[in-house]
Design an enzyme around this catalytic site. Structure first.
Site, PDB file in Angstrom:
ATOM      1  N   HIS A  18       0.837  -1.146   0.202  1.00 41.05           N
ATOM      2  CA  HIS A  18       0.078   0.083   0.033  1.00 41.05           C
ATOM      3  C   HIS A  18       0.726   1.211  -0.189  1.00 41.05           C
ATOM      4  O   HIS A  18       2.051   1.334   0.052  1.00 41.05           O
ATOM      5  CB  HIS A  18      -1.013  -0.200   1.097  1.00 41.05           C
ATOM      6  CG  HIS A  18      -0.465  -0.014   2.625  1.00 41.05           C
ATOM      7  ND1 HIS A  18       0.543   0.777   2.978  1.00 41.05           N
ATOM      8  CD2 HIS A  18      -0.547  -0.921   3.657  1.00 41.05           C
ATOM      9  CE1 HIS A  18       0.975   0.530   4.222  1.00 41.05           C
ATOM     10  NE2 HIS A  18       0.288  -0.502   4.708  1.00 41.05           N
ATOM     11  N   HIS A  21       4.170   1.393   2.274  1.00 42.19           N
ATOM     12  CA  HIS A  21       5.294   0.625   1.769  1.00 42.19           C
ATOM     13  C   HIS A  21       5.884   1.305   0.473  1.00 42.19           C
ATOM     14  O   HIS A  21       7.150   1.384   0.342  1.00 42.19           O
ATOM     15  CB  HIS A  21       4.760  -0.764   1.171  1.00 42.19           C
ATOM     16  CG  HIS A  21       3.979  -1.458   2.317  1.00 42.19           C
ATOM     17  ND1 HIS A  21       2.677  -1.916   2.195  1.00 42.19           N
ATOM     18  CD2 HIS A  21       4.308  -1.755   3.693  1.00 42.19           C
ATOM     19  CE1 HIS A  21       2.462  -2.653   3.366  1.00 42.19           C
ATOM     20  NE2 HIS A  21       3.469  -2.435   4.177  1.00 42.19           N
ATOM     21  N   CYS A 126       2.279  -9.435  20.189  1.00 47.27           N
ATOM     22  CA  CYS A 126       1.437  -9.018  19.074  1.00 47.27           C
ATOM     23  C   CYS A 126       1.705  -9.558  17.679  1.00 47.27           C
ATOM     24  O   CYS A 126       2.777  -9.387  17.115  1.00 47.27           O
ATOM     25  CB  CYS A 126       1.374  -7.658  19.083  1.00 47.27           C
ATOM     26  SG  CYS A 126       0.532  -6.939  17.455  1.00 47.27           S
ATOM     27  N   CYS A 129       2.601  -6.917  14.512  1.00 49.10           N
ATOM     28  CA  CYS A 129       3.904  -6.602  14.479  1.00 49.10           C
ATOM     29  C   CYS A 129       4.855  -7.547  14.714  1.00 49.10           C
ATOM     30  O   CYS A 129       6.200  -7.213  14.952  1.00 49.10           O
ATOM     31  CB  CYS A 129       3.977  -5.321  15.272  1.00 49.10           C
ATOM     32  SG  CYS A 129       3.127  -4.984  16.884  1.00 49.10           S
ATOM     33  N   CYS A 143      -2.235  -3.601  21.708  1.00 53.10           N
ATOM     34  CA  CYS A 143      -0.973  -3.226  21.256  1.00 53.10           C
ATOM     35  C   CYS A 143      -1.013  -1.648  20.556  1.00 53.10           C
ATOM     36  O   CYS A 143      -1.929  -1.301  20.107  1.00 53.10           O
ATOM     37  CB  CYS A 143      -0.843  -3.966  19.840  1.00 53.10           C
ATOM     38  SG  CYS A 143       0.513  -3.431  18.689  1.00 53.10           S
ATOM     39  N   HIS A 146      -1.071  -1.521  16.848  1.00 48.93           N
ATOM     40  CA  HIS A 146      -2.043  -2.174  15.851  1.00 48.93           C
ATOM     41  C   HIS A 146      -3.654  -2.050  16.657  1.00 48.93           C
ATOM     42  O   HIS A 146      -4.708  -2.109  15.846  1.00 48.93           O
ATOM     43  CB  HIS A 146      -1.864  -3.536  15.366  1.00 48.93           C
ATOM     44  CG  HIS A 146      -0.841  -3.612  14.439  1.00 48.93           C
ATOM     45  ND1 HIS A 146       0.567  -3.993  14.807  1.00 48.93           N
ATOM     46  CD2 HIS A 146      -0.642  -3.438  13.047  1.00 48.93           C
ATOM     47  CE1 HIS A 146       1.249  -3.737  13.766  1.00 48.93           C
ATOM     48  NE2 HIS A 146       0.756  -3.528  12.751  1.00 48.93           N
ATOM     49  N   LYS A 295      -6.082   6.782  10.221  1.00 48.89           N
ATOM     50  CA  LYS A 295      -4.982   5.864  10.175  1.00 48.89           C
ATOM     51  C   LYS A 295      -5.389   4.986   9.055  1.00 48.89           C
ATOM     52  O   LYS A 295      -6.616   4.509   8.711  1.00 48.89           O
ATOM     53  CB  LYS A 295      -4.901   4.895  11.351  1.00 48.89           C
ATOM     54  CG  LYS A 295      -3.944   4.012  11.362  1.00 48.89           C
ATOM     55  CD  LYS A 295      -3.951   3.342  12.744  1.00 48.89           C
ATOM     56  CE  LYS A 295      -2.811   2.396  12.665  1.00 48.89           C
ATOM     57  NZ  LYS A 295      -2.381   1.118  12.700  1.00 48.89           N
ATOM     58  N   LYS A 298      -7.833  -1.486   6.909  1.00 51.87           N
ATOM     59  CA  LYS A 298      -8.639  -2.227   5.977  1.00 51.87           C
ATOM     60  C   LYS A 298     -10.388  -1.896   6.443  1.00 51.87           C
ATOM     61  O   LYS A 298     -11.276  -1.853   5.759  1.00 51.87           O
ATOM     62  CB  LYS A 298      -8.519  -3.790   5.954  1.00 51.87           C
ATOM     63  CG  LYS A 298      -7.467  -4.196   4.974  1.00 51.87           C
ATOM     64  CD  LYS A 298      -7.561  -5.538   4.836  1.00 51.87           C
ATOM     65  CE  LYS A 298      -6.822  -6.181   3.574  1.00 51.87           C
ATOM     66  NZ  LYS A 298      -6.367  -7.711   3.597  1.00 51.87           N
TER      67      LYS A 298
HETATM   68  N1  MSP Z   1       8.882  -6.736   8.197  1.00 52.92           N
HETATM   69  C1  MSP Z   1       9.156  -5.566   9.171  1.00 52.92           C
HETATM   70  C2  MSP Z   1      10.452  -4.992   8.705  1.00 52.92           C
HETATM   71  C3  MSP Z   1      11.473  -5.883   8.843  1.00 52.92           C
HETATM   72  S1  MSP Z   1      12.980  -5.008   8.370  1.00 52.92           S
HETATM   73  C4  MSP Z   1      14.255  -6.055   8.834  1.00 52.92           C
HETATM   74  C5  MSP Z   1       8.006  -4.741   8.745  1.00 52.92           C
HETATM   75  N2  MSP Z   1       7.100  -5.033   7.614  1.00 52.92           N
HETATM   76  S2  MSP Z   1       5.735  -4.100   7.071  1.00 52.92           S
HETATM   77  O1  MSP Z   1       5.288  -4.832   6.208  1.00 52.92           O
HETATM   78  O2  MSP Z   1       5.137  -4.223   8.220  1.00 52.92           O
HETATM   79  O3  MSP Z   1       6.371  -2.883   6.538  1.00 52.92           O
HETATM   80  C6  MSP Z   1       6.936  -1.869   7.500  1.00 52.92           C
HETATM   81  C7  MSP Z   1       7.278  -0.764   6.582  1.00 52.92           C
HETATM   82  O4  MSP Z   1       6.255   0.046   5.771  1.00 52.92           O
HETATM   83  C8  MSP Z   1       7.530   0.432   7.754  1.00 52.92           C
HETATM   84  O5  MSP Z   1       8.669   0.577   8.274  1.00 52.92           O
HETATM   85  C9  MSP Z   1       6.950   1.590   7.039  1.00 52.92           C
HETATM   86  O6  MSP Z   1       8.342   1.948   6.277  1.00 52.92           O
HETATM   87  C10 MSP Z   1       6.005   1.101   5.984  1.00 52.92           C
HETATM   88  N3  MSP Z   1       4.946   1.633   6.343  1.00 52.92           N
HETATM   89  C11 MSP Z   1       3.778   0.960   6.790  1.00 52.92           C
HETATM   90  N4  MSP Z   1       2.659   1.646   6.754  1.00 52.92           N
HETATM   91  C12 MSP Z   1       2.993   2.932   6.734  1.00 52.92           C
HETATM   92  C13 MSP Z   1       2.140   4.176   6.742  1.00 52.92           C
HETATM   93  N5  MSP Z   1       0.984   4.326   6.859  1.00 52.92           N
HETATM   94  N6  MSP Z   1       2.915   5.257   6.332  1.00 52.92           N
HETATM   95  C14 MSP Z   1       4.477   5.302   6.109  1.00 52.92           C
HETATM   96  N7  MSP Z   1       4.858   4.077   5.874  1.00 52.92           N
HETATM   97  C15 MSP Z   1       4.465   3.033   6.760  1.00 52.92           C
HETATM   98  O7  MSP Z   1       7.761  -3.952   9.649  1.00 52.92           O
END
Ligand code: MSP
Length: 461
Positions: A18, A21, A126, A129, A143, A146, A295, A298
């Site tokens: 999304h 990411h 959790c 996360c 958490c 989340h 935030k 879904k």
């Molecule tokens: N798998 C772990 C990271 C391991 S790194 C060794 C993880 N993954 S995640 O899929 O949850 O992705 C996290 C990353 O997505 C966050 O660090 C951030 O970079 C990004 N984001 C997810 N939601 C976000 C927002 N709403 N806004 C900005 N970035 C955020 O954590």
């Protein structure tokens, strides 16, 4: 030869990518492209985090094995990065055999050293996360990230002696650029000063993970496994024969979201200290995007799909907006209206119009060739002076001040627009052809500079 190594977090593949990411990955891409463009040998890593309870749960819900599940989901991630023109040099998956072997090697090394020992973990977890929580860290019993219920875990577990590295971590955190933006540092330092506790690094209640090398009943805790990706991608040469660990480590920057700073700036450097490897030069924590003040979730149904945004507004507008629309390091708010306005006002009216006006004049009066300039006037000198600000663009990138970088480039776009309005080249054809040539030359040369500096952000083909 100078080198530069930049990473994104590796993403959980329990779902499709999304806006959040895409943000991390695009911003990392902008930095990587800027470094490459100036001739620095750059390695840009991204990938997917495929083990753990969360992925296992998602696979179970679809009635497939976790590997089949991740194999199918990873496709949409790779496809999106392609569409967003992400220039990563390697895409790591934690299910890659080379990665798994590196994790096992490190676990073995730490066990032999006495930094990993067997015990029993009981406490809260959790799954969303993939993090262990203390009662006091929950918010209203759920958490804090989340807002979901944690589960109680009680199982045999191996522990990593995080406590042993407290002093080294404090010194690391105090070093100049270890944690950026600087305002994120004190929270970490205070938490470390409260005392570092050893952390559980294995699970026995499910088996979707890297097998513990000497105790197959255990799988490695998903975060311990995941963090190691930053070196396993270089440690084994994979397909990229020329890439070596010695060449690129320590990473110049791990770009991460603020919620996972602790893992990257405290736990990861401790693992590295324990295996005698230097910590990353910088861990940069960016903020989170909300969508129209809420935030992304879904349940609310407001999750922004980057695929849809680029179909509707184009890749340039999306990449540009993600850079421009949020102060790097802080939270930002996304709305399609803002994205559309930015596209219309800045990319179309300011930059697009500038290029369009100039090329139309060039084709009309100069046979589409760049004319030779003659004598400069004060207004030309002033524009050239303005262009010198562009020398500072790279300094801003080196300091990860990406909004300043944008401001400087955009200030110049505005200055060139003003130059055209003030010099009115369309009136010069009849009165002063030499002056017309000079004005058009200065304008097209300015556009050339803008195009080079904007290249890491837009129009990448
Ligand atoms: N798998 C772990 C990271 C391991 S790194 C060794 C993880 N993954 S995640 O899929 O949850 O992705 C996290 C990353 O997505 C966050 O660090 C951030 O970079 C990004 N984001 C997810 N939601 C976000 C927002 N709403 N806004 C900005 N970035 C955020 O954590």
């Amino acid at each position: 030869m100078k080198t530069f190594y930049i990473t994104t977090p590796i993403y959980y593949v329990n779902d499709s990518p999304h806006l959040g990411h895409a943000y991390t990955t695009i911003l990392a891409d902008i930095i990587a492209r800027t470094q490459r463009q100036r001739g620095i040998d750059t390695f840009f890593l991204t990938g997917t985090d495929e083990h753990g309870q969360k992925i296992l749960g998602a696979a179970k819900a679809k009635n497939v094995s976790p590997k089949e599940f991740t194999d199918s989901i990873v496709v949409s991630w790779k496809e999106l990065w392609k569409k967003l023109q992400i220039s990563n040099d390697f895409f790591i998956r934690t299910t890659d055999i080379n990665h798994e072997r590196t994790v096992q090697e490190i676990i073995k090394k730490l066990y032999e050293k006495g930094d990993i020992y067997k015990g029993n973990y009981s406490g809260l977890y959790c799954v969303a996360c993939e993090t262990f929580y203390l009662e006091k860290d929950l918010e209203n019993g759920v958490c804090p990230i989340h807002k979901t219920k944690t589960e109680y875990v009680n199982e045999e577990s191996y522990f990593f002696k995080l406590s042993k590295y407290e002093k080294q971590i404090l010194d690391y955190l105090e070093s100049d650029k270890a944690v950026l933006p600087k305002n994120r540092k004190s929270e970490l330092v205070n938490r470390v000063k409260e005392g570092l506790k050893d952390i559980s690094v294995s699970r026995t209640s499910f088996n979707w993970g890297v097998k513990f090398p000497f105790d197959e009943k255990h799988v490695v805790y998903v975060w311990f496994d995941a963090l190691i990706n930053y070196i396993s991608a270089l440690w084994y040469e994979n397909d990229l024969k020329k890439i070596t660990f010695d060449k690129f480590w320590p990473a110049n920057i791990h770009l991460v979201g603020k919620e996972i700073l602790w893992f990257h700036a405290v736990i990861w450097p401790s693992i590295l200290f324990a295996i005698g490897v230097e910590p990353p030069k910088t861990v940069f924590a960016h903020g989170w995007w909300t969508v129209e003040g809420q935030k992304m979730s879904k349940t609310i149904g407001n999750v922004v799909d980057p695929n849809k945004m680029i179909e509707k507004y184009g890749l340039d507008a999306f990449r540009y907006f993600l850079l421009k629309g949020c102060s790097f390091g802080e939270d930002g708010d996304f709305s399609e209206t803002l994205l559309k306005n930015t596209l219309n006002n800045e990319l179309a009216n300011e930059l697009g119009n500038l290029v369009n006006r100039t090329t139309t004049l060039l084709s009309k009066f100069c046979d589409s060739k760049v004319p030779k300039p003659t004598k400069s006037e004060l207004i030309d000198e002033a524009l050239i002076k303005e262009s010198q600000i562009l020398d500072q663009v790279l300094i801003e990138v080196d300091l990860y001040n990406l909004n300043e970088m944008h401001k400087k480039i955009w200030g110049f776009v505005k200055a060139v627009n003003k130059y055209i309005s003030d010099t009115e080249p369309w009136r010069l054809e009849k009165t002063d052809k030499e002056r017309l040539a000079t004005v058009l030359y200065n304008t097209i040369e300015s556009i050339r500079l803008i195009a080079i500096l904007m290249y890491p952000i837009i129009r990448l083909c």
